[in-house]
Design an enzyme around this catalytic site. Structure first.
Site, short mmCIF file in Angstrom:
data_model
loop_
_atom_site.label_atom_id
_atom_site.label_comp_id
_atom_site.label_asym_id
_atom_site.label_seq_id
_atom_site.Cartn_x
_atom_site.Cartn_y
_atom_site.Cartn_z
N LYS A 54 39.85 96.75 -15.41
CA LYS A 54 41.13 97.36 -15.83
C LYS A 54 40.90 98.37 -16.94
CE LYS A 54 43.99 93.33 -14.84
NZ LYS A 54 44.50 92.09 -15.39
N GLN A 98 45.66 88.47 -20.05
CA GLN A 98 44.95 87.97 -18.87
C GLN A 98 45.18 86.47 -18.70
OE1 GLN A 98 43.25 89.85 -16.58
NE2 GLN A 98 43.02 87.96 -15.43
N ASP A 121 52.53 93.79 -16.51
CA ASP A 121 52.35 92.80 -15.45
C ASP A 121 53.69 92.48 -14.76
OD1 ASP A 121 49.83 92.00 -14.72
OD2 ASP A 121 49.59 90.61 -16.41
#
Ligand code: NAD
Length: 294
Positions: A54, A98, A121
């Site tokens: 990422k 994460q 997200d």
């Protein structure tokens, strides 16, 4: 018939180039360089790989990456305090924590402290609600990737019968909402669905997000259907090694479907592209600018 292979890697590369161009325009015209903060707690090897890819994608797109690697002994209060600082930081347009987090941390409490405008997200209940009510929202990256891939094949999804197997908050449910927003006729199937093969056979678009290796067999698929395989399952391979397979029995499905994503190389690379797309979208929305066209 052998299905068209939907090359997620190539499509993601294309999308990432367009995002980089839009980010450069944003910087030139408005002096804004989109920035993504990625927070990793602990040293899970799979998470570390994912976080690295990422960060690389963000930098390749000409954006800023702020990495925060914390020990697995980090307290929930300290993690929330960090998110508070990132929420207030004007250089940070997107925040990604994460998952999974260590057991002593309640993920939903932590995720709910992210500013919804920076929630790349798309897991915050405000974004879930915005998506469900058809408002501008940051949407979860994997479902977003699935819809973009399906649109590459079909252009418009209006009127198509879409079946989503799986009803998780991070894939199945938001995917169903996104498909509804594209005017598909949506069925959500799950572990209690009766006659799952029969339900799948009615799909023009079949999305598998279950986490069971090769569960969807070739004879579950309508001839010519488009199959998007979200599953990532590690199984024993040759010579004592392991390999990745999806939720769809690829070799069988490829003989029946019209188009299909491989695993790996399908939804995965597009998910990463959607993380940077959401960072760009968050930067634009935060500055009161319209949706970027990429
Ligand atoms: P999850 O475990 O949260 O949800 C799985 C869903 O599958 C559940 O809703 C359950 O009802 C359904 N299910 C389980 N057994 C079933 C059965 N026998 N028949 C029908 N439905 C059944 O999983 P998730 O987080 O949604 O992830 C699903 C898969 O997608 C996993 O393999 C995961 O690794 C993968 N994934 C991939 C990406 C990517 O970037 N490609 C991102 C996220 C998840």
């Amino acid at each position: 018939m052998t299905a068209i292979l939907i090359d997620g890697k190539a499509i993601a590369q294309d999308l990432r180039a367009n995002i980089a161009k839009a980010a450069a325009d944003l910087s030139q015209q408005h002096g804004i360089v989109p920035g993504l903060a990625v927070v990793l707690v602990g040293a899970d090897p799979a998470s570390e790989v994912y976080v690295r890819s990422k960060s690389k994608a963000v930098i390749d797109a000409g954006m800023r990456s702020f990495d925060h690697k914390l020990p697995d002994t980090t307290s929930q209060a300290d993690l929330i305090a960090l998110i508070g600082r990132l929420n207030a930081d004007k250089d940070v347009h997107g925040i990604l924590v994460q998952l999974p987090l260590p057991d002593h941390i309640d993920s939903s409490v932590v995720l709910n402290t992210i500013d919804p405008g920076k929630d790349v997200d798309g897991f915050h209940p405000v974004n879930a609600g915005r998506l469900a009510t058809g408002q501008r929202a940051l949407v979860p990256c994997t479902p977003y990737a699935c819809v973009l891939l399906a649109k590459r094949v079909h252009g418009s999804l209006a009127g198509l019968n879409a079946v989503v197997i799986g009803r998780s908050n991070i894939v199945g449910k938001p995917l169903a909402q996104l498909l509804l927003a594209e005017n598909a006729t949506v069925t959500i199937a799950h572990s209690k669905t009766r006659d799952l093969p029969g339900v799948c056979r009615r799909a023009d678009l079949l999305f598998a997000a279950v986490g069971r290796p090769e569960m969807v067999r070739g004879d579950w698929i309508a001839p010519g259907a488009t199959v998007i395989d979200v599953g990532i399952n590690r199984v024993p391979g040759d010579a004592g090694k392991t390999k990745l397979v999806g939720d769809v029995a690829f070799a069988e499905a490829r003989e029946i479907a019209g188009a299909i994503t491989p695993v790996p190389g399908g939804v995965g690379p597009m998910t990463i592209a959607c993380v940077i797309l959401n960072t760009l979208r968050a930067a634009c929305a935060g500055a009161g600018l319209p949706e970027p066209q990429v």
